[in-house]
Design a protein around this motif. Structure first.
Motif, PDB file in Angstrom:
ATOM      1  N   LEU A  71      75.891   7.073  80.502  1.00  0.00           N
ATOM      2  CA  LEU A  71      74.801   7.347  79.570  1.00  0.00           C
ATOM      3  C   LEU A  71      74.703   8.830  79.258  1.00  0.00           C
ATOM      4  O   LEU A  71      74.352   9.217  78.137  1.00  0.00           O
ATOM      5  CB  LEU A  71      73.472   6.849  80.171  1.00  0.00           C
ATOM      6  N   PHE A  72      75.019   9.664  80.252  1.00  0.00           N
ATOM      7  CA  PHE A  72      74.917  11.108  80.063  1.00  0.00           C
ATOM      8  C   PHE A  72      76.235  11.718  79.596  1.00  0.00           C
ATOM      9  O   PHE A  72      76.240  12.572  78.703  1.00  0.00           O
ATOM     10  CB  PHE A  72      74.450  11.768  81.367  1.00  0.00           C
ATOM     11  N   VAL A  73      77.338  11.320  80.202  1.00  0.00           N
ATOM     12  CA  VAL A  73      78.655  11.836  79.820  1.00  0.00           C
ATOM     13  C   VAL A  73      79.631  10.668  79.771  1.00  0.00           C
ATOM     14  O   VAL A  73      80.152  10.248  80.822  1.00  0.00           O
ATOM     15  CB  VAL A  73      79.167  12.917  80.802  1.00  0.00           C
ATOM     16  N   PRO A  74      79.898  10.116  78.613  1.00  0.00           N
ATOM     17  CA  PRO A  74      80.893   9.048  78.515  1.00  0.00           C
ATOM     18  C   PRO A  74      82.295   9.595  78.711  1.00  0.00           C
ATOM     19  O   PRO A  74      82.538  10.795  78.581  1.00  0.00           O
ATOM     20  CB  PRO A  74      80.693   8.512  77.097  1.00  0.00           C
ATOM     21  N   SER A  75      83.219   8.727  79.010  1.00  0.00           N
ATOM     22  CA  SER A  75      84.606   9.144  79.242  1.00  0.00           C
ATOM     23  C   SER A  75      85.276   9.544  77.929  1.00  0.00           C
ATOM     24  O   SER A  75      84.823   9.140  76.841  1.00  0.00           O
ATOM     25  CB  SER A  75      85.384   8.003  79.882  1.00  0.00           C
ATOM     26  N   VAL A  79      84.786   7.998  73.930  1.00  0.00           N
ATOM     27  CA  VAL A  79      84.530   8.798  72.730  1.00  0.00           C
ATOM     28  C   VAL A  79      85.590   8.520  71.667  1.00  0.00           C
ATOM     29  O   VAL A  79      85.274   8.364  70.476  1.00  0.00           O
ATOM     30  CB  VAL A  79      84.486  10.301  73.091  1.00  0.00           C
ATOM     31  N   VAL A  80      86.847   8.430  72.097  1.00  0.00           N
ATOM     32  CA  VAL A  80      87.920   8.118  71.146  1.00  0.00           C
ATOM     33  C   VAL A  80      87.727   6.730  70.559  1.00  0.00           C
ATOM     34  O   VAL A  80      87.906   6.507  69.349  1.00  0.00           O
ATOM     35  CB  VAL A  80      89.300   8.237  71.842  1.00  0.00           C
ATOM     36  N   GLN A  81      87.352   5.770  71.398  1.00  0.00           N
ATOM     37  CA  GLN A  81      87.113   4.412  70.917  1.00  0.00           C
ATOM     38  C   GLN A  81      85.960   4.377  69.917  1.00  0.00           C
ATOM     39  O   GLN A  81      86.017   3.672  68.899  1.00  0.00           O
ATOM     40  CB  GLN A  81      86.808   3.492  72.101  1.00  0.00           C
ATOM     41  N   LYS A  82      84.910   5.142  70.182  1.00  0.00           N
ATOM     42  CA  LYS A  82      83.778   5.212  69.243  1.00  0.00           C
ATOM     43  C   LYS A  82      84.205   5.839  67.926  1.00  0.00           C
ATOM     44  O   LYS A  82      83.778   5.398  66.847  1.00  0.00           O
ATOM     45  CB  LYS A  82      82.639   6.011  69.879  1.00  0.00           C
ATOM     46  N   ILE A  86      83.850   3.938  64.333  1.00  0.00           N
ATOM     47  CA  ILE A  86      83.110   4.477  63.187  1.00  0.00           C
ATOM     48  C   ILE A  86      84.059   4.742  62.023  1.00  0.00           C
ATOM     49  O   ILE A  86      83.689   4.588  60.850  1.00  0.00           O
ATOM     50  CB  ILE A  86      82.348   5.755  63.605  1.00  0.00           C
ATOM     51  N   TRP A  87      85.278   5.139  62.307  1.00  0.00           N
ATOM     52  CA  TRP A  87      86.258   5.350  61.243  1.00  0.00           C
ATOM     53  C   TRP A  87      86.504   4.056  60.467  1.00  0.00           C
ATOM     54  O   TRP A  87      86.632   4.061  59.247  1.00  0.00           O
ATOM     55  CB  TRP A  87      87.555   5.874  61.843  1.00  0.00           C
ATOM     56  N   GLN A  88      86.572   2.956  61.189  1.00  0.00           N
ATOM     57  CA  GLN A  88      86.858   1.672  60.548  1.00  0.00           C
ATOM     58  C   GLN A  88      85.610   1.031  59.932  1.00  0.00           C
ATOM     59  O   GLN A  88      85.660   0.493  58.816  1.00  0.00           O
ATOM     60  CB  GLN A  88      87.480   0.714  61.564  1.00  0.00           C
ATOM     61  N   GLN A 255      68.763   9.253  69.089  1.00  0.00           N
ATOM     62  CA  GLN A 255      67.517   8.491  69.209  1.00  0.00           C
ATOM     63  C   GLN A 255      67.745   7.140  69.875  1.00  0.00           C
ATOM     64  O   GLN A 255      66.821   6.592  70.498  1.00  0.00           O
ATOM     65  CB  GLN A 255      66.889   8.299  67.827  1.00  0.00           C
ATOM     66  N   PHE A 256      68.957   6.611  69.749  1.00  0.00           N
ATOM     67  CA  PHE A 256      69.284   5.326  70.363  1.00  0.00           C
ATOM     68  C   PHE A 256      70.156   5.487  71.607  1.00  0.00           C
ATOM     69  O   PHE A 256      70.759   4.512  72.076  1.00  0.00           O
ATOM     70  CB  PHE A 256      69.994   4.428  69.340  1.00  0.00           C
ATOM     71  N   LEU A 257      70.229   6.728  72.119  1.00  0.00           N
ATOM     72  CA  LEU A 257      70.971   7.025  73.354  1.00  0.00           C
ATOM     73  C   LEU A 257      72.440   6.635  73.251  1.00  0.00           C
ATOM     74  O   LEU A 257      73.050   6.196  74.232  1.00  0.00           O
ATOM     75  CB  LEU A 257      70.319   6.336  74.559  1.00  0.00           C
ATOM     76  N   GLN A 258      73.020   6.772  72.066  1.00  0.00           N
ATOM     77  CA  GLN A 258      74.448   6.518  71.870  1.00  0.00           C
ATOM     78  C   GLN A 258      75.211   7.829  72.122  1.00  0.00           C
ATOM     79  O   GLN A 258      75.622   8.521  71.196  1.00  0.00           O
ATOM     80  CB  GLN A 258      74.709   5.980  70.472  1.00  0.00           C
ATOM     81  N   THR A 259      75.379   8.155  73.387  1.00  0.00           N
ATOM     82  CA  THR A 259      75.934   9.453  73.751  1.00  0.00           C
ATOM     83  C   THR A 259      77.360   9.634  73.247  1.00  0.00           C
ATOM     84  O   THR A 259      77.744  10.743  72.850  1.00  0.00           O
ATOM     85  CB  THR A 259      75.902   9.630  75.278  1.00  0.00           C
ATOM     86  N   SER A 260      78.139   8.575  73.259  1.00  0.00           N
ATOM     87  CA  SER A 260      79.514   8.701  72.783  1.00  0.00           C
ATOM     88  C   SER A 260      79.554   9.077  71.301  1.00  0.00           C
ATOM     89  O   SER A 260      80.405   9.873  70.888  1.00  0.00           O
ATOM     90  CB  SER A 260      80.266   7.383  73.012  1.00  0.00           C
ATOM     91  N   THR A 261      78.635   8.540  70.504  1.00  0.00           N
ATOM     92  CA  THR A 261      78.575   8.913  69.091  1.00  0.00           C
ATOM     93  C   THR A 261      78.132  10.359  68.925  1.00  0.00           C
ATOM     94  O   THR A 261      78.639  11.077  68.054  1.00  0.00           O
ATOM     95  CB  THR A 261      77.616   7.979  68.334  1.00  0.00           C
TER      96      THR A 261
END
Length: 294
Positions: A71-75, A79-82, A86-88, A255-261
């Motif tokens: 939740l605080f630091v994603p792998s 991040v690459v998967q996110k 989003i790219w797609q 706001q939605f705690l989407q840390t990877s985004t």
């Protein structure tokens, strides 16, 4: 007394001891992009790559061992998967490239406007004490103020549309560009100016052929600093009534705690800003190749 065949400076008769620059150049020949005895950027490339790889490894290690919650630091993989997702599929029903294009247009639109106004004004402030006395106090007054402090005023005066967003970024870029141009005027040697006047040059010719070339290194450096402030202000500019843009994407994801985004958006902003900085460095090498060598 000196030995026969030598001068009082310790060298052969009629010759003086070589200066520091000469001795350094003898010890190590200079190459394009290097100063005397100072390694060029190519020698530090592997150090830069290595430092980035070490940071990525530490990031991966911390997340892989579970020392910090995702939740605080994603792998890095998350991040690459996110980013690929989003790219797609886009973000909030808007394509990723559209977010990038909107933010880039806001930043570079404000940047070009700041350069078009700030560079001539800065040169005028450096040349004319009257212009410096008029414009220097208000620029120095608002320059240290964070953009978030006058964001409400931009909204009150100009509404919640594009104008307030672009003007907020413009104000953050304008001050360093104008002050950099003003400082660049001082780089012109007074001897060169007097020599130009003694050769019959007009005031306009002196400004064009003496002052402006001397000020160019400072101006280009100020432009690099200014565009950095522009990207820094982007998130603040897109806080209000924005529906597209990288800053909007980062704020909405937080706001939605989407840390990877959030991290992905920050990395994209940094990558675009760094690419432009590399472009500005390339322009510096082409336009002012003497910078750092004299």
């Amino acid at each position: 007394m000196s030995a026969p065949g030598q001068s009082d400076r310790g060298g052969p008769a009629g010759q003086s001891r070589p200066g520091l620059a000469t001795r350094l150049s003898r010890g190590r020949a200079t190459r394009p992009g290097e100063t005397y005895g100072v390694p060029g950027q190519g020698n530090t490339l592997w150090l830069s790559v290595g430092s980035i790889l070490v940071l990525l490894f530490v990031w991966w290690l911390v997340t892989a061992l579970g020392w910090v919650k995702p939740l605080f630091v994603p792998s890095p993989g998350a991040v690459v998967q996110k980013f690929l997702d989003i790219w797609q599929n886009g973000f909030t029903n808007t394509a990723f490239l559209e977010h990038v294009a909107v933010s880039t247009a806001r930043v570079f639109g404000a940047f070009l406007l700041a350069c078009a106004v700030g560079i001539p004004l800065g040169l005028a402030m450096g040349i004319s004490p009257v212009m410096r006395g008029i414009f220097d106090p208000p620029i120095e007054f608002y320059r240290p103020i964070p953009p978030l402090a006058y964001l409400p005023l931009m909204i009150i005066w100009f509404g919640i549309g594009e104008t307030s967003k672009v003007l907020l970024i413009f104000l953050s870029v304008f001050a360093p560009v104008a002050l950099g141009a003003r400082a660049g005027v001082r780089s012109a040697a007074i001897e060169q100016i007097h020599a130009a006047y003694s050769c019959g040059a007009s005031r306009t010719q002196v400004i064009r052929h003496v002052i402006l070339p001397s000020a160019l290194p400072e101006i280009l450096t100020a432009m690099r600093i200014g565009i950095g402030f522009g990207w820094t202000t982007l998130v603040a500019a897109e806080m209000v009534a924005a529906t597209r843009g990288l800053g909007y994407m980062v704020l909405t994801a937080s706001q939605f705690l989407q840390t990877s985004t959030v991290i992905m958006g920050i990395v994209v902003i940094a990558a675009i800003a760094y690419a432009f900085d590399l472009l500005m460095r390339f322009i510096e090498r082409k336009v002012v190749p003497w910078k750092g060598r004299i």
